[in-house]
Write a protein that holds these residues in place. Sequence first.
Motif: not given
Length: 103
Positions: A17, A21, A63, A66, A68, A76
């Motif tokens: 995840w 980002p 981002a 959020l 996971h 994301r």
Amino acid sequence: MTTQNATPRGHADHRTWWRAPLVASALGLPVLALEYSVIRSEAGGMDQYGAVIYWALALFTLAWVLPHRRSLRMPRILAAGAALLITLFPVGLLVLLAAMVNT
């Protein structure tokens, strides 16, 4: 519906995840900090361009915060990509204008 280990299927954690980002933040946050310092040093203040900086910062934050879950992978990526686009667009425009003036 649950699986054998009693974990709901729709809420499985996403292992990677953090990639979108992280890449967007590594590329965009130094540029965003530079833009912020240049705009703050001007006598005119933040004006309309300051709102763009705050929007980009809010999208970078979104981002990262959020949940996971795999189901939120696309939002994301979109939030990180939009923040990066908003951050790099003014710099890209300045480079393009400088190239046009020099030719």
